[in-house]
Design an enzyme around this catalytic site. Structure first.
Site, PDB file in Angstrom:
ATOM      1  N   ASP A 187      11.939 -48.585 -23.419  1.00 38.26           N
ATOM      2  CA  ASP A 187      11.610 -49.869 -24.022  1.00 38.26           C
ATOM      3  C   ASP A 187      10.558 -49.596 -25.111  1.00 38.26           C
ATOM      4  O   ASP A 187       9.880 -48.564 -25.092  1.00 38.26           O
ATOM      5  CB  ASP A 187      11.052 -50.794 -22.929  1.00 38.26           C
ATOM      6  N   ASP A 230       8.178 -52.456 -26.995  1.00 42.28           N
ATOM      7  CA  ASP A 230       6.952 -53.265 -26.863  1.00 42.28           C
ATOM      8  C   ASP A 230       6.401 -53.224 -25.440  1.00 42.28           C
ATOM      9  O   ASP A 230       7.120 -53.425 -24.468  1.00 42.28           O
ATOM     10  CB  ASP A 230       7.239 -54.710 -27.264  1.00 42.28           C
ATOM     11  N   THR A 262      15.828 -51.708 -26.111  1.00 40.67           N
ATOM     12  CA  THR A 262      14.830 -52.683 -26.534  1.00 40.67           C
ATOM     13  C   THR A 262      15.432 -54.048 -26.828  1.00 40.67           C
ATOM     14  O   THR A 262      16.631 -54.150 -27.099  1.00 40.67           O
ATOM     15  CB  THR A 262      14.082 -52.148 -27.789  1.00 40.67           C
ATOM     16  N   GLY A 263      14.587 -55.050 -26.776  1.00 44.37           N
ATOM     17  CA  GLY A 263      15.016 -56.388 -27.178  1.00 44.37           C
ATOM     18  C   GLY A 263      15.020 -56.554 -28.684  1.00 44.37           C
ATOM     19  O   GLY A 263      15.564 -57.525 -29.208  1.00 44.37           O
ATOM     20  N   LYS A 314      20.261 -54.715 -21.104  1.00 44.27           N
ATOM     21  CA  LYS A 314      19.946 -53.313 -21.415  1.00 44.27           C
ATOM     22  C   LYS A 314      20.757 -52.377 -20.517  1.00 44.27           C
ATOM     23  O   LYS A 314      21.179 -51.311 -20.946  1.00 44.27           O
ATOM     24  CB  LYS A 314      18.443 -53.056 -21.236  1.00 44.27           C
ATOM     25  N   ASP A 347       8.512 -52.489 -19.161  1.00 46.45           N
ATOM     26  CA  ASP A 347       7.327 -53.252 -18.728  1.00 46.45           C
ATOM     27  C   ASP A 347       7.614 -54.706 -18.382  1.00 46.45           C
ATOM     28  O   ASP A 347       6.740 -55.392 -17.862  1.00 46.45           O
ATOM     29  CB  ASP A 347       6.253 -53.217 -19.824  1.00 46.45           C
ATOM     30  N   ASN A 365      13.143 -58.147 -18.969  1.00 46.91           N
ATOM     31  CA  ASN A 365      14.387 -57.749 -19.646  1.00 46.91           C
ATOM     32  C   ASN A 365      14.714 -56.278 -19.395  1.00 46.91           C
ATOM     33  O   ASN A 365      15.771 -55.793 -19.788  1.00 46.91           O
ATOM     34  CB  ASN A 365      14.358 -58.078 -21.151  1.00 46.91           C
TER      35      ASN A 365
END
Length: 248
Positions: free
Chosen positions: A10, A12, A44-45, A172, A195, A198
């Site tokens: 991930d 952020d 990642t988003g 994901k 973290d 998601n």
């Protein structure tokens, strides 16, 4: 050869510090993992608009799972697959956000567009992800319940105050599974670090799911291991410990 063949990171709150940078220590250990034969990818988003600079900084040519799995890339210039939210559902989401006076944004192929720049022309675009934010936690929870009640979309969050919405079945985990299929490896050979919520499905499905020290408490409970925070090179420490078997 390390036990884990694929490292899914991930960005952020995980690979990036709060100042949105990758530290030299983290960069060094990502490169060491690659040199040891581990394929390092982002999960990642974010979309390409806000991810490409980190891809380039790390000089990665590996696949990438972006916008919570709605976009999967074979390499920086080769797209494998994109999946879009149905336009009717997008209209419903937009209407809901407006009615509740919530902030909203979306990732289309063309742009990352927030409420401030949203125009009628946006409804002619295809959207891979739509986000809603409300600082009132009771209201954001109620919005989650409403959207979940439709049963037509995948919903998750990257913070307590937001909702991230994807096409049904997209996450994901589904994106990383696609990468594994292409590479001919199993999810048991994946180490995933994240973290927030998601990351939950991926953390559960990976051979080793690692939560950051700053992670959401629910994610920590579901993870196989917990590393240090994003401000204290948690990703680098997890690579040292679980890929190279070093004491940290």
């Amino acid at each position: 050869m390390p036990q884990y063949r694929l490292l899914a990171l991930d960005l952020d709150g995980t690979t990036l510090t709060e100042d949105k940078v990758i530290t030299e220590v983290t960069r060094t250990w990502i490169h060491k993992a690659e040199q040891a034969g581990v394929k390092v990818i982002f999960a990642t988003g974010r979309g390409t608009q806000t991810t490409k600079s980190f891809w380039e900084e790390l000089e990665l040519q590996s696949p990438m799972v972006l916008v919570n799995g709605a976009e999967v890339w074979e390499s920086p210039d080769v797209l494998w697959k994109r999946q879009y939210i149905d336009r009717e559902h997008l209209l419903q989401l937009h209407q809901l956000a407006v009615e509740w006076n919530a902030h909203y944004w979306g990732y289309s192929v063309e742009s990352l567009t927030s409420k401030r720049n949203w125009t009628e022309q946006m409804f002619d675009r295809d959207w891979m992800k739509f986000g809603i934010r409300h600082d009132d936690l009771d209201k954001i929870q109620e919005l989650r319940s409403i959207i979940a009640g439709w049963g037509t979309l995948e919903i998750t969050r990257s913070a307590a105050v937001n909702i991230e919405i994807s096409p049904l079945g997209i996450s994901k985990e589904s994106g990383v599974q696609m990468v594994c299929d292409q590479l001919g490896i199993g999810m048991d050979q994946v180490m995933a670090i994240g973290d927030n919520m998601n990351d939950l499905r991926l953390i559960r499905a990976a051979g080793l799911g690692v939560a950051m020290g700053n992670a959401d408490d629910e994610l920590k409970r579901e993870a196989n291991a917990i590393t240090d925070t994003n401000e204290q090179d948690g990703v680098a420490k997890a690579i040292q410990k679980y890929i190279f078997d070093l004491a940290v």
